[in-house]
Design a protein around this motif. Structure first.
Motif, PDB file in Angstrom:
ATOM      1  N   GLU A 112       0.546  -1.429  -0.132  1.00 25.60           N
ATOM      2  CA  GLU A 112       0.177   0.000  -0.054  1.00 25.60           C
ATOM      3  C   GLU A 112       0.268   1.824  -0.026  1.00 25.60           C
ATOM      4  OE1 GLU A 112      -2.413   0.342   3.445  1.00 25.60           O
ATOM      5  OE2 GLU A 112      -3.928   1.256   2.130  1.00 25.60           O
ATOM      6  N   GLN A 113       1.368   0.873   1.036  1.00 23.31           N
ATOM      7  CA  GLN A 113       3.046   2.199   0.801  1.00 23.31           C
ATOM      8  C   GLN A 113       3.444   2.500  -0.196  1.00 23.31           C
ATOM      9  OE1 GLN A 113       4.534   3.249   4.924  1.00 23.31           O
ATOM     10  NE2 GLN A 113       2.979   2.091   5.779  1.00 23.31           N
ATOM     11  N   MET A 114       4.522   1.211  -1.031  1.00 23.43           N
ATOM     12  CA  MET A 114       5.026   1.504  -2.098  1.00 23.43           C
ATOM     13  C   MET A 114       4.859   1.742  -3.591  1.00 23.43           C
ATOM     14  SD  MET A 114       6.823  -2.254  -1.554  1.00 23.43           S
ATOM     15  CE  MET A 114       7.178  -2.307  -3.546  1.00 23.43           C
ATOM     16  N   TYR A 115       3.159   1.811  -3.632  1.00 17.50           N
ATOM     17  CA  TYR A 115       2.038   2.537  -4.913  1.00 17.50           C
ATOM     18  C   TYR A 115       1.614   3.013  -4.570  1.00 17.50           C
ATOM     19  CZ  TYR A 115       4.444  -2.105  -6.069  1.00 17.50           C
ATOM     20  OH  TYR A 115       4.983  -2.826  -6.610  1.00 17.50           O
ATOM     21  N   PRO A 116       1.524   4.335  -3.812  1.00 20.21           N
ATOM     22  CA  PRO A 116       0.509   5.706  -3.561  1.00 20.21           C
ATOM     23  C   PRO A 116       0.788   6.303  -5.184  1.00 20.21           C
ATOM     24  CG  PRO A 116       2.283   6.175  -3.782  1.00 20.21           C
ATOM     25  CD  PRO A 116       2.677   4.681  -3.488  1.00 20.21           C
ATOM     26  N   PRO A 117      -0.507   7.157  -5.277  1.00 18.69           N
ATOM     27  CA  PRO A 117      -0.514   8.150  -7.221  1.00 18.69           C
ATOM     28  C   PRO A 117       0.552   8.342  -7.409  1.00 18.69           C
ATOM     29  CG  PRO A 117      -2.880   7.020  -5.728  1.00 18.69           C
ATOM     30  CD  PRO A 117      -1.661   6.586  -4.824  1.00 18.69           C
ATOM     31  N   GLY A 118       0.899   7.901  -8.755  1.00 16.86           N
ATOM     32  CA  GLY A 118       2.181   9.143  -9.379  1.00 16.86           C
ATOM     33  C   GLY A 118       3.557   8.738  -8.580  1.00 16.86           C
ATOM     34  N   MET A 119       3.475   7.293  -8.478  1.00 20.52           N
ATOM     35  CA  MET A 119       4.647   7.028  -7.635  1.00 20.52           C
ATOM     36  C   MET A 119       5.505   6.568  -9.717  1.00 20.52           C
ATOM     37  SD  MET A 119       5.868   3.770  -5.991  1.00 20.52           S
ATOM     38  CE  MET A 119       6.225   4.770  -4.412  1.00 20.52           C
ATOM     39  N   ILE A 120       6.712   6.717  -9.462  1.00 21.36           N
ATOM     40  CA  ILE A 120       6.909   6.224 -10.696  1.00 21.36           C
ATOM     41  C   ILE A 120       7.656   5.142 -10.601  1.00 21.36           C
ATOM     42  CG2 ILE A 120       8.401   6.554 -12.718  1.00 21.36           C
ATOM     43  CD1 ILE A 120       5.886   9.015 -13.012  1.00 21.36           C
ATOM     44  N   HIS A 121       7.597   3.618 -11.725  1.00 20.07           N
ATOM     45  CA  HIS A 121       8.636   2.412 -11.257  1.00 20.07           C
ATOM     46  C   HIS A 121       9.575   2.861 -12.030  1.00 20.07           C
ATOM     47  CE1 HIS A 121       9.711  -1.323 -12.900  1.00 20.07           C
ATOM     48  NE2 HIS A 121       8.247  -1.922 -12.911  1.00 20.07           N
TER      49      HIS A 121
END
Length: 444
Positions: A112-121
């Motif tokens: 949940e904390q790794m993938y908030p909106p706006g995160m870039i791979h």
């Protein structure tokens, strides 16, 4: 012809989820706003990956990921989310992420904390968004956008993380290293314009020829190693020739067919023809940059000197590629896979095609390359279709129920067909005509 499983026309619910995840990460990298909460939520991620892992026979996929190289593995937040990054660091989710890919770490809290909106791979972080976006749409040709991505997902056993790493590596390779799009657009005539003697010799000798189709409708590339001598060309010229043939083979693909068949005819082969460098290069290309593009690879009439050579080559092969290699000895062996009308007469078939004759395209066949007005008009329409596809994909990612998702997927398939038809119109205005265009065997 019905599309095989794992294509956009025939996807399971969990396969759709992985495809949505890839698009969500690409859109975030390209700066396209998308609400990816539903597809990156812990519950969705866990259920999809659990169903995959239960049926996986790839032991490597179960191992924790190694520490990431610059194009692979971890994730980073965009600069616009720097404040949320500092507040979430207390829970140390990034440290947990570094110890394994999300497919091997299922903690709801960490995901949940790794993938908030706006995160870039992280796999995409060293690539310029505009370049990646432009190259992605350019490399499609007649492929459907979804089916292109699905090749990478299937090659990585539906592991979104690994598929994104593979896509990023391929885009970097296409943009910065080998530039196959430039090679296919320049075509055979470019070799003559540049006076690349070794490259020209490969073309004129017809070492590899595209002609006919196998029983599953896949285009066949006949390769004759007896014509090869390492001293005839430089390594770079050999690589360019390999990529020209691969990209030309792609031009023959038509939905739902998405792979080609290669027939290595070892008639007349001797040790003077053996050259490991191009073999290694071809293997690396198919495994790293053209996943799921190989139907079968036939090794026909291997002489008595071949077994020790094969003992070396087979150690370089990925198990998936190795499983597609078939040794054949007779016409009847080939006829199990190829119709006799496409088996050369000299191999006992009915095909009287002249595999030794190369006719250089006349410069006049490329007259349309100078028509910038028509090209730009077609490109303008293409941009509109691409934008419609992006909008439909955004709504598809954000859809909250199966019925809406299904309808939007059908819309995406329809727009993919429009993109394919648009490319068919565009092709003569951006790609130099090949001998296959001239003799009529290639009809994009």
């Amino acid at each position: 012809m019905e599309a095989p499983k794992g294509r956009v026309q025939n996807l399971s619910e969990s396969e759709q989820l992985h495809l949505k995840q890839v698009w969500a990460h690409l859109f975030q990298h390209w700066g396209i706003p998308v609400d990816s909460g539903k597809v990156l939520a812990p519950g969705a991620r866990g259920s999809a990956n659990a169903s995959f892992n239960a049926g996986s026979d790839n032991k490597e996929d179960a191992k924790p990921a190694k520490k990431s190289n610059k194009l692979f593995g971890r994730f980073r937040k965009s600069s616009s989310n720097s404040s949320s990054s500092s507040s979430s660091s207390k829970a140390d989710p990034q440290d947990r992420a570094r110890n394994g890919s999300f497919t091997s770490r299922r903690s709801a809290e960490s995901i949940e904390q790794m993938y908030p909106p706006g995160m870039i791979h992280d796999a995409l972080k060293d690539l310029k968004p505009d370049e990646v976006s432009e190259n992605f749409w350019d490399m499609l040709r007649t492929d459907y956008p979804d089916n292109l991505i699905l090749r990478f997902l299937r090659a990585r056993k539906w592991d979104t993380d690994k598929a994104l790493g593979m896509i990023a590596h391929t885009l970097h390779w296409r943009l910065k290293e080998s530039r196959p799009d430039t090679i296919i657009r320049g075509g055979e005539l470019e070799a003559f314009h540049n006076n690349e003697k070794g490259y020209i010799k490969n073309i004129e000798l017809c070492k590899a020829t595209l002609h006919g189709f196998d029983l599953k409708g896949r285009p066949v590339v006949l390769v004759r190693p007896k014509l090869h001598h390492s001293s005839d060309q430089t390594e770079d010229e050999m690589k360019k020739y390999c990529l020209l043939i691969i990209e030309q083979a792609r031009m023959f693909l038509k939905e739902p067919v998405d792979c080609a068949t290669i027939l290595f005819d070892l008639t007349g082969f001797s040790m003077s023809n053996m050259d490991y460098a191009p073999v290694q290069y071809l293997i690396s290309c198919f495994e790293a940059h053209y996943p799921e593009c190989l139907g079968h690879l036939f090794i026909h009439k291997a002489p008595w000197i071949f077994p020790p050579i094969w003992n070396i080559i087979k150690n370089w092969l990925d198990p998936v590629v190795a499983s597609k290699i078939v040794f054949t000895k007779s016409t009847d062996d080939l006829a199990k896979y190829l119709p006799k009308k496409y088996i050369p007469k000299y191999l006992g078939g009915d095909d009287d095609y002249d595999y030794d004759s190369y006719v250089k395209p006349d410069e006049s066949v490329d007259a349309k390359l100078k028509d910038a007005e028509t090209r730009d008009a077609i490109l303008k329409k293409r941009k509109v279709i691409i934008q419609s596809f992006i909008d439909a994909t955004k709504r598809w990612i954000e859809s909250s129920d199966t019925e809406t998702s299904s309808k939007l997927l059908k819309t995406k398939i329809s727009l993919s067909q429009e993109l394919t038809e648009n490319y068919r119109k565009l092709d003569p205005y951006i790609r130099s005509r090949s001998t296959y265009d001239v003799n009529g065997s290639l009809k994009v």
